[in-house]
Scaffold this active site. Structure first.
Site, short mmCIF file in Angstrom:
data_model
loop_
_atom_site.label_atom_id
_atom_site.label_comp_id
_atom_site.label_asym_id
_atom_site.label_seq_id
_atom_site.Cartn_x
_atom_site.Cartn_y
_atom_site.Cartn_z
N ASP A 1 -6.61 -8.45 6.48
CA ASP A 1 -5.99 -8.21 5.15
C ASP A 1 -5.37 -6.81 5.12
O ASP A 1 -5.84 -5.93 4.41
CB ASP A 1 -7.06 -8.37 4.06
CG ASP A 1 -6.48 -8.28 2.66
OD1 ASP A 1 -5.24 -8.21 2.51
OD2 ASP A 1 -7.28 -8.26 1.70
N GLU B 1 -12.89 -0.60 7.59
CA GLU B 1 -11.95 -0.08 6.59
C GLU B 1 -11.81 1.42 6.86
O GLU B 1 -12.77 2.09 7.23
CB GLU B 1 -12.53 -0.36 5.19
CG GLU B 1 -12.04 0.51 4.07
CD GLU B 1 -10.56 0.33 3.75
OE1 GLU B 1 -10.09 -0.82 3.69
OE2 GLU B 1 -9.88 1.35 3.60
N CYS C 1 1.39 -4.19 -24.11
CA CYS C 1 1.81 -4.63 -22.77
C CYS C 1 1.17 -5.99 -22.55
O CYS C 1 -0.05 -6.14 -22.70
CB CYS C 1 1.33 -3.64 -21.72
SG CYS C 1 1.47 -4.31 -20.06
N CYS D 1 -0.04 -8.91 1.57
CA CYS D 1 0.72 -8.60 0.35
C CYS D 1 2.19 -8.39 0.69
O CYS D 1 2.97 -7.97 -0.14
CB CYS D 1 0.12 -7.38 -0.35
SG CYS D 1 -0.02 -5.97 0.71
N CYS E 1 11.27 -1.28 -19.18
CA CYS E 1 10.07 -0.89 -18.43
C CYS E 1 10.19 -1.31 -16.97
O CYS E 1 10.78 -2.34 -16.66
CB CYS E 1 8.88 -1.59 -19.09
SG CYS E 1 7.34 -1.46 -18.19
N GLN F 1 -9.56 -5.39 -6.65
CA GLN F 1 -8.40 -6.25 -6.93
C GLN F 1 -8.11 -6.28 -8.43
O GLN F 1 -9.03 -6.38 -9.24
CB GLN F 1 -8.67 -7.67 -6.41
CG GLN F 1 -8.79 -7.75 -4.90
CD GLN F 1 -7.43 -7.82 -4.22
OE1 GLN F 1 -6.40 -7.93 -4.85
NE2 GLN F 1 -7.45 -7.77 -2.89
N CYS G 1 8.21 -9.99 -23.65
CA CYS G 1 7.91 -8.58 -23.93
C CYS G 1 9.16 -7.86 -24.43
O CYS G 1 10.22 -7.95 -23.81
CB CYS G 1 7.41 -7.92 -22.65
SG CYS G 1 7.24 -6.14 -22.80
N TYR H 1 -9.78 -4.56 7.60
CA TYR H 1 -9.08 -3.96 6.44
C TYR H 1 -9.83 -4.41 5.18
O TYR H 1 -9.25 -5.00 4.27
CB TYR H 1 -7.61 -4.41 6.38
CG TYR H 1 -6.84 -4.20 7.65
CD1 TYR H 1 -6.10 -3.02 7.84
CD2 TYR H 1 -6.82 -5.16 8.66
CE1 TYR H 1 -5.37 -2.83 9.01
CE2 TYR H 1 -6.10 -4.97 9.82
CZ TYR H 1 -5.37 -3.81 9.99
OH TYR H 1 -4.64 -3.63 11.15
N1 SAH Z 1 -9.59 -6.75 1.86
C1 SAH Z 1 -9.64 -5.86 0.72
C2 SAH Z 1 -8.57 -4.75 0.73
C3 SAH Z 1 -7.22 -5.07 1.26
S1 SAH Z 1 -6.02 -3.81 1.00
C4 SAH Z 1 -9.64 -6.65 -0.56
O1 SAH Z 1 -9.38 -7.85 -0.58
O2 SAH Z 1 -9.91 -6.08 -1.62
C5 SAH Z 1 -5.81 -3.17 2.62
C6 SAH Z 1 -6.87 -2.18 3.02
O3 SAH Z 1 -6.60 -1.73 4.35
C7 SAH Z 1 -6.93 -0.92 2.19
O4 SAH Z 1 -8.23 -0.78 1.68
C8 SAH Z 1 -6.61 0.22 3.17
O5 SAH Z 1 -7.33 1.41 2.92
C9 SAH Z 1 -7.01 -0.37 4.49
N2 SAH Z 1 -6.39 0.16 5.72
C10 SAH Z 1 -5.13 0.63 5.88
N3 SAH Z 1 -4.90 0.92 7.17
C11 SAH Z 1 -6.03 0.63 7.87
C12 SAH Z 1 -6.40 0.70 9.24
N4 SAH Z 1 -5.55 1.14 10.17
N5 SAH Z 1 -7.64 0.31 9.57
C13 SAH Z 1 -8.52 -0.16 8.64
N6 SAH Z 1 -8.22 -0.23 7.34
C14 SAH Z 1 -7.00 0.15 6.94
#
Ligand code: SAH
Length: 453
Positions: free
Chosen positions: A384, A336, A162, A411, A80, A286, A74, A315
């Site tokens: 997650d 969530e 990009c 992550c 960037c 995602q 790039c 999550y």
């Molecule tokens: N599992 C999903 C999203 C993961 S990202 C996927 O694969 O697409 C992490 C997520 O956790 C986010 O959506 C965020 O809003 C949520 N989150 C953050 N703190 C939290 C909590 N204390 N309890 C429940 N969810 C939460």
């Protein structure tokens, strides 16, 4: 006291890389971090910052080059802030991401028996982003520019290409830029907090190819909305939704709360494997669909579902993982904290005609206690969390629930490592796979399997 002085020119050998991809040179045990330098390179650098425990250097010359070094494809790469690793071969990036996980889990935390797999990369690691958020501004000659922010700033670099976003996004944005100029569109000025057009956000269903264009404006009244809508429709038949999002907040947040549909549907659809998802302008989805499928497949493999299990998807966002697992489980419970995401998850369960899912809005650490009180006994728990990892109460309740298996997607491997140490009282961390969700950036995503001892 160390002997290194600011502005000094130093020659040194790079012995390591930080998780940000910066080269590390050491004098005695004092580290100097040099961005853009690679392991094994002999470099000259200028010391630009001296602190008690480390210094920062600016790369001046490479005297011996690493085999991992390539010319960044790039042309905007060094300006960037979007990518950080384009000066490395893709294989070297994948190795670096694995090495980081090995370091954290094996060397630092002593998980000696854990199998750490190679990073799952992309066959073609370009044009993978299904969502682009492009700031609109003006240059000194009063011409409209669209691009990306310069590293650590809010100056917009005008870009015509990009390499990591879906190619159709660039075609749309280049046309819009030309029309913004031609139609004399009022453009938002961050400093003066005036003007209309702030951002263009584009989302694509990677498999469905449905396209959504969102014009983010400072205020509602927008006189060229009709003509822009008409031109977008004519030029891009894949566009199924055009929206206007109102953001009059003068903050760094890209989108505001309110959106209007200017044309077509309120949302687009996409598929991950066999599951269909509805995505609106604000939905969390995602970014890299190809890698998400690989990540979720690995998570399913680690869950080892036989069809009779009770699964928690904690999550859960819009429920993607839970919905992926629903056909292979007895019942899936998702939690969530964002209400809109739970509404999406429930709708997505309906679209896919799943009857064995329950999605609850709340904090994972609170809802899991409630589930426990209700007598729900999971066999497998998916975790997650965001970058900060799990709440301690959550992990303690998880240990009390004592499922057969925990599959933890992260992550941020360093908070995952911290949480793994707590789970290790009762679980064996059997294996971890890093998955490259964001090629050419330093992001590392991992999926880990824990088995009850
Ligand atoms: N599992 C999903 C999203 C993961 S990202 C996927 O694969 O697409 C992490 C997520 O956790 C986010 O959506 C965020 O809003 C949520 N989150 C953050 N703190 C939290 C909590 N204390 N309890 C429940 N969810 C939460």
């Amino acid at each position: 006291m160390n002997a290194i002085q600011k502005n000094e020119l130093i020659e040194g050998k790079v012995i390591d890389l930080t998780h940000e991809g910066h080269g590390v040179v050491k004098f005695d045990r004092y580290p100097i971090f040099v961005p853009n330098a690679l392991i094994d390179e002999l470099i000259t650098f200028k010391v630009i910052k001296v602190k008690k425990n480390f210094a920062i250097g600016k790369l001046i010359e490479i005297k011996e080059k690493s085999n991992d070094r390539i010319e960044p494809p790039c042309v905007y790469y060094y300006k960037c802030g979007g990518c950080q690793l384009q000066h490395m071969t893709y294989q070297a990036q994948l190795n670096m991401k694995k090495e980081q996980v090995v370091n954290l889990f094996k060397r630092k935390a002593g998980f000696k028996d854990t199998l750490i797999h190679d990073t799952i990369g992309m066959d073609d690691p370009w044009y993978y982003r299904n969502k682009s958020q492009i700031p609109v501004g003006k240059n000194n000659e009063n011409k409209v520019i669209t691009g990306f922010y310069r590293q650590r700033s809010h100056d917009i670099i005008d870009m015509d290409e990009c390499l990591i976003q879906d190619q159709i996004h660039q075609e749309v944005i280049n046309k819009l830029k030309a029309w913004f100029n031609e139609l004399n569109i009022s453009v938002y000025n961050e400093r003066k907090k005036q003007g209309m057009m702030r951002h263009v956000v584009i989302r694509t269903g990677h498999h469905s190819r449905e396209l959504m264009v969102i014009l983010v404006t400072n205020g509602t009244k927008f006189k060229q909305a009709d003509i822009l809508t008409e031109r977008l429709r004519q030029h891009f038949p894949d566009i199924v939704s055009i929206k206007q999002n109102i953001n009059d907040t003068h903050s760094n947040v890209i989108m505001g709360q309110k959106s209007y549909t200017l044309y077509g549907k309120d949302e687009i659809i996409d598929m991950l494997s066999d599951v269909t998802f509805k995505i609106n302008d604000q939905s969390f989805y995602q970014i890299n669909s190809i890698q998400t499928e690989k990540l979720y497949q690995r998570a399913i493999d680690y869950a080892e579902l036989q069809g009779e299990e009770t699964v928690l998807d904690t999550y859960c966002g819009i429920g993607t993982i839970g919905l992926y697992m629903a056909p292979k489980a007895k019942h899936v419970y998702g939690v969530e904290v964002v209400p809109e995401a739970i509404t999406d998850a429930q709708q997505n369960a309906t679209i896919n005609q799943f009857k064995n899912t329950t999605f609850v809005c709340g904090k994972a650490e609170e809802v899991i206690l409630k589930w426990k009180a209700e007598g729900i006994r999971p066999d497998v728990v998916m975790v997650d969390p965001p970058r900060k990892g799990c709440d301690e109460t959550f992990l303690k309740t998880l240990l009390e629930l004592n499922p057969q298996r925990i599959v933890y997607i992260s992550c941020n491997p360093s908070t995952q490592q911290r949480d793994a140490q707590l789970l290790a009282q009762q679980y064996q961390l059997t294996q971890i796979t890093p998955v490259d969700m964001f090629p050419h950036t330093t992001h590392v995503e991992t999926v880990a399997q824990f088995e009850r001892l």
